[in-house]
Scaffold this motif. Structure first.
Motif, mmCIF file in Angstrom:
data_model
loop_
_atom_site.group_PDB
_atom_site.id
_atom_site.type_symbol
_atom_site.label_atom_id
_atom_site.label_comp_id
_atom_site.label_asym_id
_atom_site.label_seq_id
_atom_site.Cartn_x
_atom_site.Cartn_y
_atom_site.Cartn_z
ATOM 1 N N VAL A 253 1.792 4.688 1.107
ATOM 2 C CA VAL A 253 1.482 5.468 2.301
ATOM 3 C C VAL A 253 1.617 6.962 2.020
ATOM 4 O O VAL A 253 0.749 7.754 2.379
ATOM 5 C CB VAL A 253 2.422 5.059 3.455
ATOM 6 C CG1 VAL A 253 2.207 5.957 4.659
ATOM 7 C CG2 VAL A 253 2.205 3.613 3.833
ATOM 8 N N ALA B 265 -1.898 8.697 1.627
ATOM 9 C CA ALA B 265 -3.045 7.810 1.617
ATOM 10 C C ALA B 265 -4.010 8.255 2.712
ATOM 11 O O ALA B 265 -3.599 8.829 3.728
ATOM 12 C CB ALA B 265 -2.596 6.375 1.858
ATOM 13 N N ASP B 266 -5.275 7.985 2.498
ATOM 14 C CA ASP B 266 -6.277 8.375 3.490
ATOM 15 C C ASP B 266 -5.950 7.788 4.863
ATOM 16 O O ASP B 266 -6.201 8.423 5.896
ATOM 17 C CB ASP B 266 -7.662 7.909 3.041
ATOM 18 C CG ASP B 266 -8.197 8.724 1.883
ATOM 19 O OD1 ASP B 266 -9.145 8.254 1.226
ATOM 20 O OD2 ASP B 266 -7.672 9.824 1.629
ATOM 21 N N SER B 267 -5.381 6.602 4.871
ATOM 22 C CA SER B 267 -5.080 5.934 6.131
ATOM 23 C C SER B 267 -4.030 6.680 6.953
ATOM 24 O O SER B 267 -3.951 6.503 8.170
ATOM 25 C CB SER B 267 -4.607 4.505 5.869
ATOM 26 O OG SER B 267 -3.455 4.505 5.044
ATOM 27 N N MET B 268 -3.214 7.508 6.291
ATOM 28 C CA MET B 268 -2.147 8.212 6.993
ATOM 29 C C MET B 268 -2.316 9.721 6.984
ATOM 30 O O MET B 268 -1.539 10.437 7.614
ATOM 31 C CB MET B 268 -0.796 7.863 6.354
ATOM 32 C CG MET B 268 -0.380 6.420 6.526
ATOM 33 S SD MET B 268 -0.206 5.926 8.253
ATOM 34 C CE MET B 268 1.272 6.810 8.712
ATOM 35 N N LYS B 269 -3.330 10.207 6.301
ATOM 36 C CA LYS B 269 -3.512 11.648 6.177
ATOM 37 C C LYS B 269 -3.746 12.255 7.560
ATOM 38 O O LYS B 269 -4.553 11.753 8.354
ATOM 39 C CB LYS B 269 -4.692 11.939 5.251
ATOM 40 C CG LYS B 269 -4.707 13.317 4.659
ATOM 41 C CD LYS B 269 -5.774 13.411 3.583
ATOM 42 C CE LYS B 269 -5.435 12.563 2.380
ATOM 43 N NZ LYS B 269 -6.432 12.694 1.294
ATOM 44 N N GLU C 242 -2.941 -1.171 13.441
ATOM 45 C CA GLU C 242 -3.109 -1.477 12.011
ATOM 46 C C GLU C 242 -2.051 -0.839 11.133
ATOM 47 O O GLU C 242 -2.002 -1.105 9.923
ATOM 48 C CB GLU C 242 -4.504 -1.070 11.526
ATOM 49 C CG GLU C 242 -4.897 0.344 11.862
ATOM 50 C CD GLU C 242 -5.738 0.429 13.128
ATOM 51 O OE1 GLU C 242 -5.422 -0.268 14.129
ATOM 52 O OE2 GLU C 242 -6.716 1.214 13.120
ATOM 53 N N ASP C 243 -1.190 -0.023 11.707
ATOM 54 C CA ASP C 243 -0.055 0.523 10.956
ATOM 55 C C ASP C 243 1.116 -0.452 10.930
ATOM 56 O O ASP C 243 2.119 -0.195 10.258
ATOM 57 C CB ASP C 243 0.408 1.848 11.564
ATOM 58 C CG ASP C 243 -0.631 2.941 11.441
ATOM 59 O OD1 ASP C 243 -0.793 3.721 12.407
ATOM 60 O OD2 ASP C 243 -1.278 3.028 10.376
ATOM 61 N N GLU D 30 0.845 -1.191 0.000
ATOM 62 C CA GLU D 30 0.000 0.000 0.000
ATOM 63 C C GLU D 30 0.880 1.240 0.000
ATOM 64 O O GLU D 30 1.780 1.356 0.827
ATOM 65 C CB GLU D 30 -0.884 -0.010 1.249
ATOM 66 C CG GLU D 30 -1.682 1.254 1.465
ATOM 67 C CD GLU D 30 -2.299 1.341 2.853
ATOM 68 O OE1 GLU D 30 -3.171 2.193 3.053
ATOM 69 O OE2 GLU D 30 -1.902 0.558 3.739
ATOM 70 N N LYS E 62 -1.175 3.387 15.111
ATOM 71 C CA LYS E 62 -2.199 2.422 15.495
ATOM 72 C C LYS E 62 -1.697 1.002 15.224
ATOM 73 O O LYS E 62 -0.820 0.819 14.367
ATOM 74 C CB LYS E 62 -3.467 2.671 14.673
ATOM 75 C CG LYS E 62 -3.981 4.088 14.705
ATOM 76 C CD LYS E 62 -5.125 4.269 13.726
ATOM 77 C CE LYS E 62 -5.607 5.703 13.686
ATOM 78 N NZ LYS E 62 -6.716 5.880 12.718
#
Length: 127
Positions: free
Chosen positions: A48, A61-65, A89-90, A46, A87
């Protein structure tokens, strides 16, 4: 060609921070756009974050914004990824990659457009 070596990974508690570094050697670093990818076990890589050749433009990425900052120092041949509020999930292996085909000012979003990869550094977020 360029060689990439990541550092800065490790074990951190949820809510903690890590600063990853990507050190480059070989060809002049400023000709490459750079991205940070992560891959968790059993998952696809993915993207990042990414940064353009001159460092003016960035992508997250939205997950890290809002939780990360990518920057580069071409004179030092380094790109860093500051990650905060981590988190579980990171948790993943984080790798940097360089693209020599990126246009000036653009970030590269597709992993197929990166030609050079580091081996990665493990990030584990756990209490």
């Amino acid at each position: 060609q360029v060689q990439l070596v990541e550092s800065g990974g490790g074990l951190v508690q949820p809510g903690g921070s890590l600063r990853l570094s990507c050190a480059a050697s070989g060809r002049t670093f400023s000709v490459y756009a750079v991205g940070w990818f992560r891959q968790a076990p059993g998952k696809e890589p993915e993207l990042v974050a990414a940064i353009s050749r001159g460092g003016v433009n960035t992508y997250y990425a939205d997950s890290m914004k809002g939780r990360s900052l990518i920057s580069r120092a071409n004179a030092k041949n380094t790109v860093t990824l500051q990650m905060n509020s981590l988190k579980p999930e990171d948790t993943a292996v984080y790798s940097c990659a360089a693209s020599e085909t990126a246009l000036l000012g653009t970030t590269v979003r597709s992993k197929t457009e990166y030609q050079f990869w580091g081996r990665g550094t493990q990030v584990t977020v756990s209490s």
